[in-house]
Design an enzyme around this catalytic site. Structure first.
Site, PDB file in Angstrom:
ATOM      1  N   GLN A  14     -21.538  17.891  57.782  1.00 16.10           N
ATOM      2  CA  GLN A  14     -21.905  19.233  57.289  1.00 16.10           C
ATOM      3  C   GLN A  14     -20.763  19.933  56.556  1.00 16.10           C
ATOM      4  O   GLN A  14     -20.965  20.564  55.536  1.00 16.10           O
ATOM      5  CB  GLN A  14     -22.376  20.107  58.445  1.00 16.10           C
ATOM      6  CG  GLN A  14     -23.883  20.171  58.506  1.00 16.10           C
ATOM      7  CD  GLN A  14     -24.409  20.934  59.700  1.00 16.10           C
ATOM      8  OE1 GLN A  14     -23.660  21.312  60.599  1.00 16.10           O
ATOM      9  NE2 GLN A  14     -25.698  21.152  59.721  1.00 16.10           N
ATOM     10  N   TYR A  27     -35.629  16.842  53.514  1.00 19.41           N
ATOM     11  CA  TYR A  27     -36.026  17.315  52.190  1.00 19.41           C
ATOM     12  C   TYR A  27     -37.547  17.421  52.094  1.00 19.41           C
ATOM     13  O   TYR A  27     -38.274  16.841  52.890  1.00 19.41           O
ATOM     14  CB  TYR A  27     -35.541  16.347  51.116  1.00 19.41           C
ATOM     15  CG  TYR A  27     -34.057  16.392  50.870  1.00 19.41           C
ATOM     16  CD1 TYR A  27     -33.494  17.477  50.206  1.00 19.41           C
ATOM     17  CD2 TYR A  27     -33.232  15.380  51.290  1.00 19.41           C
ATOM     18  CE1 TYR A  27     -32.134  17.528  49.962  1.00 19.41           C
ATOM     19  CE2 TYR A  27     -31.864  15.418  51.052  1.00 19.41           C
ATOM     20  CZ  TYR A  27     -31.325  16.495  50.378  1.00 19.41           C
ATOM     21  OH  TYR A  27     -29.991  16.542  50.144  1.00 19.41           O
ATOM     22  N   SER A  54     -24.515  21.889  49.745  1.00 24.58           N
ATOM     23  CA  SER A  54     -24.742  23.098  50.541  1.00 24.58           C
ATOM     24  C   SER A  54     -23.771  24.198  50.153  1.00 24.58           C
ATOM     25  O   SER A  54     -24.156  25.353  49.984  1.00 24.58           O
ATOM     26  CB  SER A  54     -24.577  22.805  52.036  1.00 24.58           C
ATOM     27  OG  SER A  54     -25.638  22.023  52.487  1.00 24.58           O
ATOM     28  N   ARG A  93     -26.860  13.934  54.999  1.00 24.30           N
ATOM     29  CA  ARG A  93     -27.007  15.243  55.650  1.00 24.30           C
ATOM     30  C   ARG A  93     -27.121  15.047  57.157  1.00 24.30           C
ATOM     31  O   ARG A  93     -28.177  15.178  57.755  1.00 24.30           O
ATOM     32  CB  ARG A  93     -28.176  15.979  55.042  1.00 24.30           C
ATOM     33  CG  ARG A  93     -27.747  16.411  53.648  1.00 24.30           C
ATOM     34  CD  ARG A  93     -28.662  17.331  52.995  1.00 24.30           C
ATOM     35  NE  ARG A  93     -27.912  18.303  52.233  1.00 24.30           N
ATOM     36  CZ  ARG A  93     -28.455  19.199  51.442  1.00 24.30           C
ATOM     37  NH1 ARG A  93     -29.744  19.271  51.344  1.00 24.30           N
ATOM     38  NH2 ARG A  93     -27.705  20.041  50.787  1.00 24.30           N
ATOM     39  N   ASP A 140     -20.248  18.835  52.784  1.00 20.95           N
ATOM     40  CA  ASP A 140     -21.445  18.826  51.959  1.00 20.95           C
ATOM     41  C   ASP A 140     -21.309  19.787  50.765  1.00 20.95           C
ATOM     42  O   ASP A 140     -21.504  20.994  50.895  1.00 20.95           O
ATOM     43  CB  ASP A 140     -22.629  19.219  52.861  1.00 20.95           C
ATOM     44  CG  ASP A 140     -23.961  19.179  52.148  1.00 20.95           C
ATOM     45  OD1 ASP A 140     -23.985  19.001  50.920  1.00 20.95           O
ATOM     46  OD2 ASP A 140     -24.981  19.334  52.829  1.00 20.95           O
TER      47      ASP A 140
HETATM   48  P1  NAD Z   1     -33.533  21.415  48.106  1.00 19.53           P
HETATM   49  O1  NAD Z   1     -32.501  22.024  47.232  1.00 19.53           O
HETATM   50  O2  NAD Z   1     -33.844  19.973  47.971  1.00 19.53           O
HETATM   51  O3  NAD Z   1     -34.919  22.215  47.906  1.00 19.53           O
HETATM   52  C1  NAD Z   1     -34.971  23.614  48.063  1.00 19.53           C
HETATM   53  C2  NAD Z   1     -36.177  24.005  48.864  1.00 19.53           C
HETATM   54  O4  NAD Z   1     -37.364  23.887  48.081  1.00 19.53           O
HETATM   55  C3  NAD Z   1     -36.435  23.167  50.118  1.00 19.53           C
HETATM   56  O5  NAD Z   1     -36.469  24.002  51.245  1.00 19.53           O
HETATM   57  C4  NAD Z   1     -37.788  22.517  49.847  1.00 19.53           C
HETATM   58  O6  NAD Z   1     -38.548  22.347  51.036  1.00 19.53           O
HETATM   59  C5  NAD Z   1     -38.421  23.542  48.932  1.00 19.53           C
HETATM   60  N1  NAD Z   1     -39.593  23.059  48.174  1.00 19.53           N
HETATM   61  C6  NAD Z   1     -39.813  21.843  47.603  1.00 19.53           C
HETATM   62  N2  NAD Z   1     -41.033  21.818  47.012  1.00 19.53           N
HETATM   63  C7  NAD Z   1     -41.603  23.028  47.185  1.00 19.53           C
HETATM   64  C8  NAD Z   1     -42.825  23.619  46.797  1.00 19.53           C
HETATM   65  N3  NAD Z   1     -43.743  22.930  46.121  1.00 19.53           N
HETATM   66  N4  NAD Z   1     -43.082  24.906  47.168  1.00 19.53           N
HETATM   67  C9  NAD Z   1     -42.163  25.612  47.872  1.00 19.53           C
HETATM   68  N5  NAD Z   1     -40.973  25.120  48.265  1.00 19.53           N
HETATM   69  C10 NAD Z   1     -40.688  23.839  47.926  1.00 19.53           C
HETATM   70  O7  NAD Z   1     -33.218  21.739  49.630  1.00 19.53           O
HETATM   71  P2  NAD Z   1     -31.808  21.936  50.330  1.00 19.53           P
HETATM   72  O8  NAD Z   1     -31.324  23.306  50.159  1.00 19.53           O
HETATM   73  O9  NAD Z   1     -30.937  20.848  49.877  1.00 19.53           O
HETATM   74  O10 NAD Z   1     -32.190  21.736  51.864  1.00 19.53           O
HETATM   75  C11 NAD Z   1     -33.035  20.657  52.285  1.00 19.53           C
HETATM   76  C12 NAD Z   1     -32.948  20.477  53.793  1.00 19.53           C
HETATM   77  O11 NAD Z   1     -31.715  19.888  54.164  1.00 19.53           O
HETATM   78  C13 NAD Z   1     -33.072  21.740  54.608  1.00 19.53           C
HETATM   79  O12 NAD Z   1     -33.814  21.421  55.753  1.00 19.53           O
HETATM   80  C14 NAD Z   1     -31.655  22.031  54.995  1.00 19.53           C
HETATM   81  O13 NAD Z   1     -31.553  22.817  56.145  1.00 19.53           O
HETATM   82  C15 NAD Z   1     -31.166  20.634  55.234  1.00 19.53           C
HETATM   83  N6  NAD Z   1     -29.698  20.525  55.184  1.00 19.53           N
HETATM   84  C16 NAD Z   1     -29.061  19.791  56.143  1.00 19.53           C
HETATM   85  C17 NAD Z   1     -27.670  19.648  56.110  1.00 19.53           C
HETATM   86  C18 NAD Z   1     -26.939  18.841  57.165  1.00 19.53           C
HETATM   87  O14 NAD Z   1     -27.464  18.622  58.227  1.00 19.53           O
HETATM   88  N7  NAD Z   1     -25.739  18.366  56.893  1.00 19.53           N
HETATM   89  C19 NAD Z   1     -26.953  20.215  55.091  1.00 19.53           C
HETATM   90  C20 NAD Z   1     -27.646  20.941  54.108  1.00 19.53           C
HETATM   91  C21 NAD Z   1     -29.031  21.082  54.165  1.00 19.53           C
END
Ligand code: NAD
Length: 377
Positions: free
Chosen positions: A126, A229, A132, A121, A129
């Site tokens: 991006q 994460y 996403s 990530r 991905d």
């Molecule tokens: P994910 O699917 O792993 O998890 C979903 C959400 O659940 C996350 O926001 C996590 O913090 C939350 N979570 C975990 N435990 C929890 C709890 N006990 N209570 C409440 N919430 C809880 O997450 P995701 O959608 O894959 O995104 C993770 C991160 O990666 C984010 O910061 C996102 O912006 C980032 N991201 C970056 C890129 C990139 O730079 N290429 C691409 C996609 C996502």
């Protein structure tokens, strides 16, 4: 370079790994493109559209014959890929964490397997991905499904027959899916609140016009582990979160849960006793159903009613938006392969020291090489 796209074999799969737009772009790079007949059916793409984009429409064996790249949504069995070139790239959602045997099979078959869900990530990746692109659609569909199952309207309506009050929606877990769920619930007119363990999401929730519900004054509020994460929270934090949620959830009509922690079962966020405090007719959509569920009583792939509350154990929601999900997935694959395409050689070249290659390459030269697949063999 010949690229093959096969009809997906997994039960319930509707998506396809290439769309006419990406076929055209690969052809423009100089590739030859073969599509297995009927591959686009589930995503409403006809054979004729692929043909018009420059692909040959053929049977499976002919598509594979001499292919140097195989694009897929789900990883097929190695045995079903006979005829491909030695060292052919197999690119798709190969699910290495749960399909170790199949990955060994790719190594034995001499394929170079590239797992797109392990794409790092980083900014450069991006547009490649798949997690996403598919999660975003799932977050949208979760809210649409909740609205479908809810016996009331989402927006406030002032009518001659009286006022319909707005639905209250609560999104738990504000990653990619959660952000889209907030945006969708807002568009439908609900009053939206949301929570996460990562404090960075507070501002994102506010910027979408929703209300953040956060545990304050407990160590670990940063909640951010490696790669953006979430990490597992302390017991003290979990207790404070449960209390906060208890007070809030009883007033909600719609709850969308999306919380995941990489490499661990999904955190349990809602107990059966908390479900019982919700008004009958309320709807919960548990997007973490496949990872064990955020909600007690969730059954993956099924809809259950507990205490009058409908709990939807959502699995693979992107499949129900096959055309859009395929288009975004196909572009992710194109963006990856074209970024590493060597024009002179007419094929992608994958440098060993490239962060992207290191992140996703599972097998090479007959061996499993990824450090996360311990021990590599
Ligand atoms: P994910 O699917 O792993 O998890 C979903 C959400 O659940 C996350 O926001 C996590 O913090 C939350 N979570 C975990 N435990 C929890 C709890 N006990 N209570 C409440 N919430 C809880 O997450 P995701 O959608 O894959 O995104 C993770 C991160 O990666 C984010 O910061 C996102 O912006 C980032 N991201 C970056 C890129 C990139 O730079 N290429 C691409 C996609 C996502």
């Amino acid at each position: 370079m010949k690229i093959a796209v096969l009809k997906e074999a997994a039960a319930g799969e509707t998506r396809v790994a290439a769309i006419p737009e990406t076929v055209k772009k690969f052809v423009a790079l100089g590739a030859e493109f073969a599509v297995e007949k009927g591959a686009g059916e589930g995503a409403s793409i006809s054979d004729a559209e692929y043909e018009a984009a420059g692909a040959q429409l053929v049977g499976r064996a002919e598509a594979l014959n001499g292919a140097g790249i195989i694009l897929c949504v789900n990883g097929p069995d190695a045995a079903s890929l006979k005829g491909a070139e030695k060292g052919a790239l197999l690119v798709g959602a190969l699910d290495p964490a749960r399909r170790r045997e199949a990955i060994d099979g790719y190594a034995l078959a001499g394929l170079e397997a590239l797992a797109m869900e392990w794409m790092p990530r980083i900014t450069r990746a991006q547009s490649m991905d798949i997690l996403s692109s598919q999660s975003n659609l799932a977050g949208y569909k979760a809210v649409v499904d909740a609205a479908g199952a809810y016996g009331r309207a989402f927006p406030m309506m002032m009518t001659a027959a009286g006022t319909v009050s707005p639905a209250k929606a609560f999104v738990m877990g504000v990653g990619v899916a959660g952000l889209q769920a907030i945006a969708t619930a807002k568009r439908l007119g609900a009053q939206v609140s949301a929570t996460d363990v990562r404090s960075a999401t507070k501002e994102q929730i506010q910027s979408l016009g929703a209300k953040p519900i956060f545990v304050e004054n407990v160590a670990g509020i940063e909640g951010e582990g490696a790669g953006g994460y979430a990490s597992e929270m302390s017991e003290e934090y979990q207790k404070a979160q449960a209390e906060l949620v208890s007070g809030h959830i009883a007033k909600q009509d719609i709850v969308i849960t999306t919380a995941l922690i990489p490499g661990r079962p999904a955190p349990r966020l809602i107990s059966d006793a908390q479900v019982a405090t919700m008004r009958p007719g309320s709807v919960i959509v548990d997007l973490a159903a496949d990872a064990g569920g955020n909600v007690e009583g969730t059954v993956p792939g099924e809809i259950v009613v507990k205490h009058g509350v409908t709990i939807i154990g959502a699995t693979n929601l992107a499949r129900s938006l096959a055309a859009d999900a395929s288009a975004l997935f196909a572009r992710n694959l194109y963006n990856f392969l074209s970024a590493l395409w060597d024009k002179e050689q007419g094929r992608p070249v994958l440098p060993d020291d490239d962060e992207i290659v290191k992140g996703i390459r599972l097998t090479q030269n007959g061996k499993v090489v990824h450090e996360r697949l311990n021990p590599p063999r």
